[in-house]
Structures are given as structure tokens and as C-alpha cells.
Design a protein around this motif. Structure first.
Motif, mmCIF file in Angstrom:
data_model
loop_
_atom_site.group_PDB
_atom_site.id
_atom_site.type_symbol
_atom_site.label_atom_id
_atom_site.label_comp_id
_atom_site.label_asym_id
_atom_site.label_seq_id
_atom_site.Cartn_x
_atom_site.Cartn_y
_atom_site.Cartn_z
ATOM 1 N N SER A 1 0.846 -1.188 0.000
ATOM 2 C CA SER A 1 0.000 0.000 0.000
ATOM 3 C C SER A 1 0.886 1.245 0.000
ATOM 4 O O SER A 1 1.763 1.382 0.840
ATOM 5 C CB SER A 1 -0.910 -0.018 1.238
ATOM 6 O OG SER A 1 -1.131 1.306 1.666
ATOM 7 N N PRO A 2 0.681 2.145 -0.940
ATOM 8 C CA PRO A 2 1.572 3.307 -1.060
ATOM 9 C C PRO A 2 1.477 4.250 0.129
ATOM 10 O O PRO A 2 2.370 5.074 0.340
ATOM 11 C CB PRO A 2 1.093 3.983 -2.355
ATOM 12 C CG PRO A 2 -0.276 3.470 -2.586
ATOM 13 C CD PRO A 2 -0.377 2.130 -1.949
ATOM 14 N N ARG A 3 0.381 4.139 0.904
ATOM 15 C CA ARG A 3 0.241 5.082 1.999
ATOM 16 C C ARG A 3 0.970 4.657 3.271
ATOM 17 O O ARG A 3 1.016 5.393 4.251
ATOM 18 C CB ARG A 3 -1.246 5.292 2.311
ATOM 19 C CG ARG A 3 -1.837 6.406 1.472
ATOM 20 C CD ARG A 3 -3.323 6.421 1.635
ATOM 21 N NE ARG A 3 -3.905 5.154 1.206
ATOM 22 C CZ ARG A 3 -5.174 4.809 1.415
ATOM 23 N NH1 ARG A 3 -5.973 5.624 2.063
ATOM 24 N NH2 ARG A 3 -5.641 3.676 0.988
ATOM 25 N N LEU A 4 1.520 3.417 3.258
ATOM 26 C CA LEU A 4 2.171 2.911 4.469
ATOM 27 C C LEU A 4 3.535 3.560 4.663
ATOM 28 O O LEU A 4 4.371 3.564 3.764
ATOM 29 C CB LEU A 4 2.351 1.394 4.353
ATOM 30 C CG LEU A 4 2.956 0.744 5.596
ATOM 31 C CD1 LEU A 4 1.947 0.644 6.711
ATOM 32 C CD2 LEU A 4 3.483 -0.633 5.248
ATOM 33 N N ARG A 5 3.744 4.104 5.847
ATOM 34 C CA ARG A 5 5.064 4.666 6.138
ATOM 35 C C ARG A 5 5.954 3.595 6.747
ATOM 36 O O ARG A 5 5.468 2.640 7.327
ATOM 37 C CB ARG A 5 4.933 5.820 7.136
ATOM 38 C CG ARG A 5 4.386 7.054 6.480
ATOM 39 C CD ARG A 5 4.492 8.200 7.433
ATOM 40 N NE ARG A 5 3.461 9.186 7.110
ATOM 41 C CZ ARG A 5 3.179 10.187 7.915
ATOM 42 N NH1 ARG A 5 3.805 10.312 9.071
ATOM 43 N NH2 ARG A 5 2.261 11.063 7.575
ATOM 44 N N MET A 6 7.237 3.774 6.634
ATOM 45 C CA MET A 6 8.241 2.856 7.184
ATOM 46 C C MET A 6 8.063 1.425 6.671
ATOM 47 O O MET A 6 8.290 0.459 7.389
ATOM 48 C CB MET A 6 8.186 2.841 8.722
ATOM 49 C CG MET A 6 8.453 4.200 9.328
ATOM 50 S SD MET A 6 9.128 4.058 10.980
ATOM 51 C CE MET A 6 7.828 3.193 11.821
ATOM 52 N N ALA A 7 7.645 1.318 5.401
ATOM 53 C CA ALA A 7 7.423 -0.017 4.838
ATOM 54 C C ALA A 7 8.708 -0.841 4.855
ATOM 55 O O ALA A 7 8.681 -2.040 5.152
ATOM 56 C CB ALA A 7 6.901 0.108 3.410
ATOM 57 N N ALA A 8 9.825 -0.188 4.569
ATOM 58 C CA ALA A 8 11.095 -0.921 4.523
ATOM 59 C C ALA A 8 11.416 -1.517 5.886
ATOM 60 O O ALA A 8 11.895 -2.643 5.994
ATOM 61 C CB ALA A 8 12.215 0.009 4.074
ATOM 62 N N PHE A 9 11.108 -0.758 6.944
ATOM 63 C CA PHE A 9 11.377 -1.252 8.289
ATOM 64 C C PHE A 9 10.543 -2.499 8.598
ATOM 65 O O PHE A 9 11.046 -3.513 9.049
ATOM 66 C CB PHE A 9 11.080 -0.150 9.314
ATOM 67 C CG PHE A 9 11.073 -0.658 10.725
ATOM 68 C CD1 PHE A 9 12.267 -0.950 11.370
ATOM 69 C CD2 PHE A 9 9.882 -0.875 11.391
ATOM 70 C CE1 PHE A 9 12.260 -1.432 12.657
ATOM 71 C CE2 PHE A 9 9.862 -1.364 12.680
ATOM 72 C CZ PHE A 9 11.066 -1.639 13.322
ATOM 73 N N TYR A 10 9.246 -2.412 8.319
ATOM 74 C CA TYR A 10 8.369 -3.558 8.585
ATOM 75 C C TYR A 10 8.817 -4.777 7.794
ATOM 76 O O TYR A 10 8.843 -5.894 8.302
ATOM 77 C CB TYR A 10 6.919 -3.224 8.218
ATOM 78 C CG TYR A 10 6.288 -2.214 9.144
ATOM 79 C CD1 TYR A 10 6.249 -2.440 10.512
ATOM 80 C CD2 TYR A 10 5.735 -1.039 8.643
ATOM 81 C CE1 TYR A 10 5.680 -1.518 11.359
ATOM 82 C CE2 TYR A 10 5.167 -0.115 9.487
ATOM 83 C CZ TYR A 10 5.141 -0.350 10.852
ATOM 84 O OH TYR A 10 4.583 0.549 11.683
#
Lengths: 417, 304
Positions: free
Chosen positions: B97-106
Motif C-alpha cells: 500500500s503506497p500510503r504505508l510509512r516505514m514499509a522498509a522497516f516492517y
């Protein structure tokens, strides 16, 4: 620049060390006793090397649970060490029959051992011996002396007193009465069944009768210890079903449990951890004045890899292992592993001495499942682990467990059919 | 026209892979299959034909252990299919989802357990769940649910499921990554076209994305299947080779280990061990074939 100098220095020292030891024979010892690494390195190996210049020892242990598998693979591949620490009975007997362990019957040092001591590493008829007996372990109960004094409990001698003591500790609530878990299964079998069992089946008498087929596992002397074990459930800690062996050890040495069903091999570990005084009592007898029996189990021997290129040097070492000098050194370095040689050895450790004193008052026996009876499928020893854990957890009754073991044994063991 | 030259370079370039694969996979596989056809009589190896299989399936003691292990293995697989893969898909959908922040961390945090050793995972979870030192009873106590705690790994009815869930925790990163990659490869035009048609949000996922990632889900299922039926490490580390309590966590891998290498006083039996290994190979082969011929051929593929 310094990096390079260092590298040259290291290289030179390696070369020099290599040159110095070129004439020495290095004997590699396979073992499952990785706990003993420091003792070998600090006291046993230096003592031997000082007395026998030209022979170096390399103690190379692997993890106890993997030892048999690792050793068998190494022997088959021809990469095993010169000296093999021997498990008692069939595992080593099989290696001997396959020609992987050398015959040591004529080793001069063997004269220092009696037949019972050698039984763990001899052929069924006792004619050939293939490992030098090193040590036995004795079962019993270790208790927290401070806790016993605090609660005013006497050391129990009979079964009734034993359960009365457990009740009293439970009622008080400061301590978990007994530290044992069933997660690893072998605790229930080895520290439980094989610990209290000999008292019921009268030690060697019952054990040999079982081998001859004159007694069955469903007979009263063999079911009764299970019935006693079933009662232990109420005195174990919360969640004992998932309690592992190290958990039990820690519970006791942290002073949270009062009684620990033990093997004498625990002594050295416990001494360094526990901050309270410990005592020991032998498995309680049924009625006052009954004869007591203990499990004095031949546990460790050491043999010679038949494929070893250094057989002569290895025999020198084995003769030394058979000597009273080694017995004294080993017994005191490792309190709780008792030498099997005929000569009595005085121990510095009072707790270990307490265990070994039982040899005078009680009749010794070895674990019932070890000789001959665990040769077939299903394997009686493994089944006993499973059954003992089930009985302690209360998922199988003593009678059902005994019947299952007997059926399994009778399915392949001729004298029990 | 000149005759086509022999294309030697194909053989040359294939050779290293073929040789290595043959040496470390094909030969041992056939050696194992071969080993299962022999037995030991008085320390001499004798050809026994299918006798070992007759023992494994015919002798009530052997077959009972075998079916118990197979049943446990099936349950182990089912838990993975029902828990690991749906969670993997869900996590991937959230991550993409493009709205998710810190995707790389998760993404990293969820994937990290996958690279941990089984020994560490088994040991850490044993400590977490330990009734004596574990943080699980304490945490449940904090929210007032202490009564829900039992020594899960020591109870016959929960031990296997608990271990399966630990394994799910460890490996959920793999389906997540594969699905995530599949989701990223869906062209934007397709999604834009869907939006033009008013298909957005959840229904876009169900109607557009899910059909497009079905082939990936298929591959994940088969990887899970093969991985689970070859599983051994986690059970061995957590419960030992006897797979307690009362063989409730015994799977084919631990059964094979005990038989092949022996355990405690039980001596190893390479021939019966190889027989079990062959049975495992057969089970996995059948499973993979069912997938390849019945499922994969029916999956619709879309070319963009």
C-alpha cells in the motif's frame, strides 16, 4: 606494516610448533562429556603428559545427545579419534562386534576391575572386555539442608516419611517440594523410575530375573515404582509438563525447590551454583528396616579405536586410566563420578562421599533396561522414558504403562514370550 | 545451407550445475532408495526387496508410529497453510500500500526471523513460553488472562500446534516477500484501468490483484508443503528426538532421525531409516505431482 609482521610471526610460530610436535604422538579422545573439557585440560591431560613424555592428548568432546550418531558416522568414515569414550552396554558392544573397538581383555590394567564393573563393556558371556571402566554414577535425592532445617524436616528413610516430608514442604509453600519436569522425558525415567525402582525390584535380583524371564514388567515389583511416580505429580512445580532438565537444575540450585531427584553427576555442577548446604538421601525403602538398594550405574568407559594408527601409545594411556592414580585424580576432579576400580578412593567432597558411602549400606544394581533388554524394537529404554513421563503427567496409569512395556518387550525378547 | 553446428557451448555451460547437482543430490537420493531395499542379517547386507516397506506399513508398532508421524506432519502443514500463507498475503498487501510509512522497516523486521537458526528460534521460544522463567505467563498476568496460560509445549493437545505456530512466526516472511514481489509486478495500467471502472480498495484486491498473484500463492503452497514434510530441526531442538509429550509432536523427520541414527540405547538402523526416507520422498513426490498436474495447469496466467 604491523599487520604483516604479525602475520609472519604467527606463521613462524605455527611452523615451529609443528616442528616441535613432529615426534610426539597425539591421541584424540572422542567423548560426550563436553562439561568435563576444563577438567581434562587442567588436570588430567597435564598429569598424563608429565608422566608420559612423547604422548599428547587431545580431548575432543561432542554434545551428549548427538554423541552416538556422530561417533558411529565418524567410525564408519574412518575419521574417529584414537580413543573412544564408551557408552555402557549395547552401543559399545555393537562397535566391538563390528570390529571398530579393539579387544582389551589382555590389557594389564584390567586386573584392577571386578566383573560387575566390567559388565558394561564385556561380551554377554563376559569373556572379552573392550573398554576400560572409568566411572559409575549413583542415583539418589539431593536436598536443600537449609530448607529442611527451616521446616523441621528429618531426612526421610521410608516411603511414608518421604511423602510426609513432601506434604509438609507443599503445605508451607515457601519451596517447590520437588524439582523435576517431564519435557525431556529422560528425567522421569532416569531420575524417577530407575532411581526409586531398585528398592522395589530388589536390585540385581529383580533385574536378572527380568533378563531370565522369571519376572515380568507387569509384576508388582515393576509396577509399584510407577505407582509411586504417579504420586509425584502433586509435588512438582507449576507447569512441570514443559519444564526441561536445565530448568529443574536451576530451580533447585536457585533454592526454589527443596528436593531434587538426582544422579551423582550433578554434584560438581550444583556445588558451584548452589549457595546453600546440600545433603543427600538414598531412595526411601517401603518399611522401616527394609534393605536399601541403589542404582550404581556403570556409565563411562574408554576404549581403543581398532583403526587407530597409534595403538601402542593409546594402550599406555588406557593402562594409566586403569591405574589407582587416575581413579583418584578423576574422582576428585569430578565429584559424582565414582571410580569402579577395586581399590577404594577417598573423596574430598563430602556430598560425593555421602553418595559413595551408600555402597557400604545398600545393595548396588545397574539400570534395569540397559543390559540386553534394549536390543529390540520397540526399544525398552526409549519406551520407559515415554511411559515414565506419561505416568508422572498422569496421562497413563501405572498398570497401563507396565502392560504396554511388557507387551513391547515380549514382542521380541524370547525369554519374556 | 550448412548443417547446423553442434552446439557444444550448451553442454559446457550446463556441465558444472549438472555435475554438482548429480554428485550432491541425485546420487545420494538413489543411494538412499537403494539402501531401503537391503537389510542386515548377521552383520551382512542382504537384499530384502520390499520387506522393509512391509515392516514399516505391516508391523503394527512401526506403522502406528509412521501414521502418527504422518498425521502430525499433515496437521503441521495445515497450520502453515491456514495461518502462515494468509498472513503472508495480508502483510504483503499492507506493505504494497503506497500510503504505508516505514514499509522498509516492517519488511525487514518481519523477514529477519527467517534467517535465524532453528536452534535460536527453538531456544528463544522455549524460554518465552517457559512456565518458570518465561515472559508469556507474566504478560498474560498483566492483562489479567493468567488463567489462559498452560505449559503449552508440555501438553499433548497443544504442543504440536504451538510448534507449528512458532514455525509460522519464523517463516511468515517468505510468503510475504514472494507475494510482495508479485504485487509490485502488477502493472500500474491494470490498476488504473480498474480504478477507471470504479474498482478500488478491497474489491480491487479481491477482483484484480488476487487473481494475478494466484500463481505465486501456488508456488508458496508447494514450497510450504515440501518444507513442512522435510521439517525436523525445530521439533528436535524444542522437544528432543523422542518428540514428546508422548510422541504428540513426532513428525516424519524426527521419526527418520531416531530410526536412522539411533537414540540413546536404540541403535541406528540405516536400512529402516532409508525406508522411512523413501516413504517421505514418495509422499512429497505425490504432493508435488498433484500440484503440478492438477492445480498448476488450471491456474490462469495473464500476460501483460
Amino acid at each position: 606494516m604491523t599487520m604483516k609482521t604479525l602475520r609472519v610471526a604467527l606463521l613462524t610460530s605455527t611452523l615451529l610448533a609443528g616442528a616441535a610436535s613432529a615426534q610426539d604422538v597425539t591421541l584424540t579422545i572422542e567423548s560426550w562429556r563436553n562439561d568435563d573439557l576444563t577438567i581434562w585440560q587442567d588436570s588430567i591431560i597435564p598429569a598424563f603428559e608429565a608422566a608420559n613424555p612423547g604422548i599428547k592428548l587431545n580431548f575432543a568432546p561432542s554434545a551428549p545427545a548427538e554423541y552416538n550418531a556422530v561417533l558411529n558416522s565418524k567410525l564408519d568414515a574412518g575419521s574417529a579419534g584414537d580413543l573412544i569414550t564408551c557408552r555402557p552396554f549395547d552401543a559399545s558392544l555393537e562397535l566391538f562386534k563390528k570390529g571398530q573397538l579393539a579387544d582389551l581383555t589382555d590389557l594389564p590394567g584390567m586386573a584392577n576391575f571386578g566383573d560387575v564393573a566390567k559388565s558394561g563393556w564385556s561380551t554377554d558371556d563376559g569373556a572379552q572386555t573392550f573398554c576400560v571402566p572409568m566411572a559409575s554414577v549413583i542415583h539418589g535425592f539431593i536436598y536443600n539442608k537449609d530448607a529442611f532445617t527451616e521446616l523441621g524436616i528429618e531426612v526421610p528413610k521410608t516411603e511414608a516419611e518421604f511423602f510426609a516430608a513432601l506434604d509438609k514442604i507443599k503445605e508451607d509453600g515457601t519451596y517447590i517440594p520437588m524439582a523435576m519436569g517431564t519435557n525431556d522425558q529422560w528425567e522421569a525415567a532416569t531420575m524417577g523410575y530407575q532411581n526409586i525402582g531398585p528398592t522395589y525390584w530388589k536390585g540385581e535380583e529383580g533385574r536378572l530375573a527380568l533378563i531370565e524371564g522369571t519376572q515380568k514388567l507387569t509384576d508388582e515389583p515393576w509396577v509399584a515404582p510407577y505407582r509411586a511416580l504417579a504420586k509425584w505429580k502433586d509435588y512438582l512445580g507449576d507447569g512441570f509438563e514443559a519444564q526441561t532438565y536445565p530448568d529443574s537444575q536451576n530451580l533447585f540450585t536457585l533454592g526454589r525447590a527443596a528436593i531434587y531427584p538426582a544422579g551423582s553427576w550433578e554434584i560438581s555442577g550444583f556445588k558451584s551454583l548452589a549457595e546453600f548446604e546440600m545433603g543427600a538421601f538414598y531412595p526411601p525403602v517401603q518399611a522401616e528396616g527394609d534393605e536399601c538398594y541403589i542404582s550404581d550405574h556403570t556409565d563411562i568407559g574408554i576404549g581403543l579405536n581398532a583403526a587407530s594408527p597409534n595403538a601402542e601409545a593409546a594402550k599406555t594411556f588406557l593402562n594409566w586410566v586403569a591405574s589407582p592414580e587416575f581413579a583418584k585424580l578423576y574422582a576428585n576432579a569430578l565429584p559424582g563420578f565414582f571410580p569402579l576400580s577395586n581399590e577404594a578412593v577417598a573423596l574430598d567432597d563430602p556430598l560425593a562421599q555421602e553418595f559413595v558411602n551408600w555402597r557400604e549400606t545398600c545393595k548396588p544394581s545397574i539400570r534395569s533396561t540397559y543390559q540386553i533388554l534394549s536390543r529390540g524394537t520397540p526399544n525398552l529404554e526409549n519406551e520407559t522414558w515415554n511411559a515414565s513421563a506419561n505416568v508422572v503427567r498422569g496421562t497413563e496409569t501405572a498398570e497401563d504403562a507396565a502392560k504396554r512395556l511388557q507387551d513391547g518387550l515380549a514382542s521380541w525378547y524370547e525369554p519374556q514370550k | 545451407m550448412a548443417r547446423k553446428a553442434v552446439r557444444w557451448h550448451i553442454a559446457v555451460f550446463l556441465a558444472p550445475a549438472v555435475l554438482i547437482y548429480t554428485a550432491i543430490m541425485i546420487i545420494p537420493l538413489f543411494a538412499t532408495l537403494n539402501l531401503s531395499l537391503f537389510t542386515l542379517v548377521d552383520r551382512a547386507r542382504v537384499f530384502a526387496g520390499l520387506d522393509n516397506f512391509r515392516t514399516l506399513f505391516g508391523d503394527p508398532r512401526w506403522s502406528e508410529t509412521f501414521w502418527n508421524a504422518l498425521g502430525n506432519n499433515a496437521w503441521f502443514f495445515l497450520v502453515h497453510m491456514l495461518v502462515q500463507n494468509p498472513i503472508g498475503v495480508l502483510l504483503a498487501a499492507l506493505l504494497s500500500s503506497p500510503r504505508l510509512r516505514m514499509a522498509a522497516f516492517y519488511r525487514t523486521a518481519i523477514f529477519v526471523p527467517t534467517i535465524l537458526s532453528f536452534v535460536i528460534v527453538g531456544f528463544v521460544w522455549k524460554l518465552i513460553l517457559s512456565p518458570i522463567w518465561g515472559i508469556a505467563p507474566g504478560m498474560l498476568d498483566m492483562v489479567g488472562l493468567k488463567s489462559l496460560f498452560t505449559p503449552w509445549l508440555g501438553k499433548q493437545e497443544y504442543a504440536l500446534t504451538t510448534l507449528a505456530l512458532i514455525s509460522v512466526w519464523q517463516f511468515v516472511g517468505i510468503p510475504m516477500m514472494l507475494i510482495y514481489a508479485a504485487l509490485l509486478s502488477i502493472p500500474d495500467e491494470v490498476l488504473e484501468a480498474a480504478e477507471m471502472d470504479g474498482v478500488t480498495g478491497m474489491s480491487q484486491f479481491w477482483k484484480i490483484k488476487l487473481p494475478l498473484i494466484l500463481p505465486s500463492i501456488g508456488i508458496i503452497s508447494i514450497l510450504t508443503f515440501v518444507g513442512n514434510f522435510n521439517a525436523f530441526d525445530l521439533i528436535y531442538v524444542a522437544q528432543g528426538a523422542l518428540a514428546g509429550p508422548d510422541f504428540a509432536t513426532d513428525i516424519l523427520g524426527t521419526f527418520l532421525y531416531r530410526t536412522f541414527f539411533g537414540f540413546q540405547l536404540q541403535l541406528g538402523d540405516p536400512h529402516m531409516g532409508a525406508t522411512i526416507a523413501t516413504a517421505m520422498f514418495g509422499i512429497i513426490l505425490v504432493g508435488v505431482c498433484i500440484y503440478l498436474f492438477l492445480i498448476q495447469t488450471r491456474l490462469r496466467r495473464y500476460q501483460f
